[in-house]
Design a protein around this motif. Structure first.
Motif, PDB file in Angstrom:
ATOM      1  N   ASP A 168     -43.472   2.270 -34.880  1.00 27.14           N
ATOM      2  CA  ASP A 168     -43.412   0.970 -34.206  1.00 27.14           C
ATOM      3  C   ASP A 168     -43.881   1.108 -32.761  1.00 27.14           C
ATOM      4  OD1 ASP A 168     -42.374  -0.316 -36.440  1.00 27.14           O
ATOM      5  OD2 ASP A 168     -40.306   0.150 -35.885  1.00 27.14           O
ATOM      6  N   VAL A 169     -44.791   0.251 -32.368  1.00 30.43           N
ATOM      7  CA  VAL A 169     -45.315   0.239 -30.995  1.00 30.43           C
ATOM      8  C   VAL A 169     -45.136  -1.161 -30.438  1.00 30.43           C
ATOM      9  CG1 VAL A 169     -47.361   0.545 -29.555  1.00 30.43           C
ATOM     10  CG2 VAL A 169     -46.998   2.043 -31.522  1.00 30.43           C
ATOM     11  N   THR A 170     -44.578  -1.248 -29.253  1.00 28.54           N
ATOM     12  CA  THR A 170     -44.362  -2.556 -28.621  1.00 28.54           C
ATOM     13  C   THR A 170     -45.104  -2.612 -27.287  1.00 28.54           C
ATOM     14  OG1 THR A 170     -42.331  -1.786 -27.548  1.00 28.54           O
ATOM     15  CG2 THR A 170     -42.105  -2.852 -29.710  1.00 28.54           C
ATOM     16  N   PHE A 171     -45.401  -3.841 -26.866  1.00 22.62           N
ATOM     17  CA  PHE A 171     -46.145  -4.057 -25.631  1.00 22.62           C
ATOM     18  C   PHE A 171     -45.451  -5.124 -24.799  1.00 22.62           C
ATOM     19  CE2 PHE A 171     -49.072  -2.757 -28.946  1.00 22.62           C
ATOM     20  CZ  PHE A 171     -49.823  -1.763 -28.344  1.00 22.62           C
ATOM     21  N   GLU A 172     -45.489  -4.960 -23.493  1.00 25.53           N
ATOM     22  CA  GLU A 172     -44.935  -5.976 -22.607  1.00 25.53           C
ATOM     23  C   GLU A 172     -45.845  -7.194 -22.540  1.00 25.53           C
ATOM     24  OE1 GLU A 172     -44.206  -4.226 -18.835  1.00 25.53           O
ATOM     25  OE2 GLU A 172     -42.642  -2.865 -19.565  1.00 25.53           O
ATOM     26  N   ALA A 173     -47.124  -6.983 -22.791  1.00 23.92           N
ATOM     27  CA  ALA A 173     -48.101  -8.072 -22.786  1.00 23.92           C
ATOM     28  C   ALA A 173     -49.246  -7.674 -23.700  1.00 23.92           C
ATOM     29  CB  ALA A 173     -48.614  -8.335 -21.368  1.00 23.92           C
ATOM     30  N   VAL A 174     -50.093  -8.627 -24.054  1.00 20.30           N
ATOM     31  CA  VAL A 174     -51.256  -8.324 -24.893  1.00 20.30           C
ATOM     32  C   VAL A 174     -52.174  -7.356 -24.147  1.00 20.30           C
ATOM     33  CG1 VAL A 174     -53.284  -9.279 -26.026  1.00 20.30           C
ATOM     34  CG2 VAL A 174     -51.136 -10.561 -26.034  1.00 20.30           C
ATOM     35  N   PRO A 175     -52.556  -6.238 -24.773  1.00 21.52           N
ATOM     36  CA  PRO A 175     -53.431  -5.264 -24.100  1.00 21.52           C
ATOM     37  C   PRO A 175     -54.763  -5.897 -23.697  1.00 21.52           C
ATOM     38  CG  PRO A 175     -52.464  -4.313 -26.086  1.00 21.52           C
ATOM     39  CD  PRO A 175     -52.142  -5.781 -26.112  1.00 21.52           C
ATOM     40  N   GLU A 176     -55.251  -5.473 -22.552  1.00 23.17           N
ATOM     41  CA  GLU A 176     -56.556  -5.928 -22.079  1.00 23.17           C
ATOM     42  C   GLU A 176     -57.569  -4.787 -22.130  1.00 23.17           C
ATOM     43  OE1 GLU A 176     -56.090  -7.734 -18.268  1.00 23.17           O
ATOM     44  OE2 GLU A 176     -54.764  -9.330 -19.002  1.00 23.17           O
ATOM     45  N   THR A 177     -57.291  -3.714 -21.411  1.00 24.18           N
ATOM     46  CA  THR A 177     -58.172  -2.546 -21.448  1.00 24.18           C
ATOM     47  C   THR A 177     -57.763  -1.660 -22.614  1.00 24.18           C
ATOM     48  OG1 THR A 177     -58.396  -2.603 -19.045  1.00 24.18           O
ATOM     49  CG2 THR A 177     -59.033  -0.563 -20.157  1.00 24.18           C
ATOM     50  N   TRP A 178     -58.750  -1.223 -23.398  1.00 21.67           N
ATOM     51  CA  TRP A 178     -58.430  -0.412 -24.562  1.00 21.67           C
ATOM     52  C   TRP A 178     -59.560   0.575 -24.834  1.00 21.67           C
ATOM     53  CZ3 TRP A 178     -60.599  -1.414 -29.774  1.00 21.67           C
ATOM     54  CH2 TRP A 178     -61.622  -2.380 -29.773  1.00 21.67           C
ATOM     55  N   VAL A 179     -59.237   1.620 -25.559  1.00 22.22           N
ATOM     56  CA  VAL A 179     -60.246   2.563 -26.027  1.00 22.22           C
ATOM     57  C   VAL A 179     -60.123   2.666 -27.540  1.00 22.22           C
ATOM     58  CG1 VAL A 179     -60.286   3.885 -23.878  1.00 22.22           C
ATOM     59  CG2 VAL A 179     -58.793   4.617 -25.754  1.00 22.22           C
ATOM     60  N   ALA A 180     -61.214   3.057 -28.199  1.00 24.50           N
ATOM     61  CA  ALA A 180     -61.253   3.120 -29.658  1.00 24.50           C
ATOM     62  C   ALA A 180     -61.727   4.483 -30.109  1.00 24.50           C
ATOM     63  CB  ALA A 180     -62.170   2.039 -30.219  1.00 24.50           C
ATOM     64  N   ASN A 181     -61.164   4.943 -31.210  1.00 24.64           N
ATOM     65  CA  ASN A 181     -61.592   6.220 -31.750  1.00 24.64           C
ATOM     66  C   ASN A 181     -63.049   6.168 -32.191  1.00 24.64           C
ATOM     67  OD1 ASN A 181     -61.623   8.806 -32.817  1.00 24.64           O
ATOM     68  ND2 ASN A 181     -60.466   8.284 -34.638  1.00 24.64           N
ATOM     69  N   ASN A 182     -63.448   5.059 -32.837  1.00 25.21           N
ATOM     70  CA  ASN A 182     -64.801   5.002 -33.377  1.00 25.21           C
ATOM     71  C   ASN A 182     -65.258   3.556 -33.519  1.00 25.21           C
ATOM     72  OD1 ASN A 182     -63.737   4.018 -35.938  1.00 25.21           O
ATOM     73  ND2 ASN A 182     -63.092   6.137 -36.323  1.00 25.21           N
TER      74      ASN A 182
END
Length: 323
Positions: free
Chosen positions: A6-20
């Protein structure tokens, strides 16, 4: 999501990285800005978006994550709100430890992904995989884009319905060999056995049988070994599907790779070469938009489908929020 829990966030992510490119494409389908970093940007083939009016991705700001020994400093510098990377991919393929992953999660942001593109990694045997649409739905939850996901899910369902009459009966489906073959004149190939990973979704949806599955050829993900034309001739697949050629247009591919094989003393004996059934295999990484484009392309090449199988404007509307 397995394996991150389970992963929770305080707000919707803006900056992100992707594996592929699979995850990057999912993010674009969900209306997000491009990821700030991708493992190998060269394998995130954004030219597929040329097929979709009003959708484009500027890759100039996407950093390559797989350099300098997969530096933690790069992760700190990007400062992403979420890392859409299976942490087991890093700890098993590179020199990261669980403590390294925990440090980035604690100091920067959580990891959230699953290495679903291939089912051949032995370290993935002890936890579940996700289909493309299952993974897509999980990422939609991260970005709080449930309605957009459901709109795209409807596109996917309609596309599957359009494909159904295209795919021939079991006895008429071609047996293809999927090979990584870089350059214009390849003579060494990395074999891929078609599995349930997302990188083979278009082949499964088109009913392509695997010519290598019953041959004495080991999958590249487990063997890291290569084969040559002589080995390929002993299998003699009906169709050759070559990876590593996605940067080429159809004409460029035929004028270089296919022409080279037709003139090669051994390759020219292959049934697929003799019959002109040598095609680009599609990308190693595909998300919901990419899957539509490459599946339709291969349906044309394999089965002579003349016409479009999905509505480009409908896809653009979902990406741009008009749904």
């Amino acid at each position: 999501m397995v394996p991150v829990g389970d992963v929770t966030f305080e707000a919707v992510p803006e900056t992100w990285v992707a594996n592929n490119g699979s995850w990057a494409d999912m993010g674009i389908a969900l209306g997000q800005e491009p990821p700030a970093g991708v493992w190998l940007p060269s394998r995130y083939h954004t030219h597929y978006y040329d097929e979709i009016p009003g959708v484009s991705v500027d890759t100039s700001g996407i950093e390559r994550l797989s350099q300098d020994g997969v530096s933690k400093e790069r992760f700190f510098a990007i400062d992403a709100d979420v890392h859409v990377i299976d942490p087991n991919f890093i700890t098993n393929r590179f020199r990261w430890t669980d403590d390294d992953v925990a440090e980035i999660e604690r100091e920067v942001g959580p990891f959230f992904a699953n290495s679903s593109f291939s089912r051949s990694y032995p370290w993935h045997d002890d936890y579940r995989y996700y289909t493309l649409m299952e993974a897509f739905e999980k990422l939609a939850a991260v970005f709080d884009e449930r309605e957009r996901f459901e709109a795209f899910e409807a596109i996917h369902d309609d596309f599957q319905a359009a494909l159904a009459p295209v795919v021939p009966g079991l006895g008429e489906r071609p047996a293809g060999a999927v090979l990584w073959a870089g350059g214009d004149e390849p003579e060494e190939f990395y074999p891929y056995v078609i599995d349930e990973g997302t990188s083979f979704k278009h082949l499964r949806d088109l009913g392509v049988r695997d010519a290598l599955a019953s041959a004495d050829v080991k999958d590249f993900h487990t063997s890291r070994g290569a084969i040559d034309f002589e080995t390929l001739l002993s299998v003699d697949p009906e169709v050759l599907l070559l990876r590593g050629q996605e940067a080429k247009s159809r004409d460029k591919f035929r004028d270089s790779v296919v022409s080279f094989m037709a003139e090669h003393p051994v390759a020219s004996q292959l049934t697929a070469v003799e019959n002109g059934d040598v095609y680009r295999a599609g990308p190693l990484y595909q998300g919901p938009i990419t899957n539509l484009v490459v599946t339709e392309r291969l349906a044309d090449e394999l089965y002579g489908v003349d016409g479009v199988l999905f509505d480009r404007e409908r896809v653009a509307n979902v990406v741009n929020g008009a749904f």
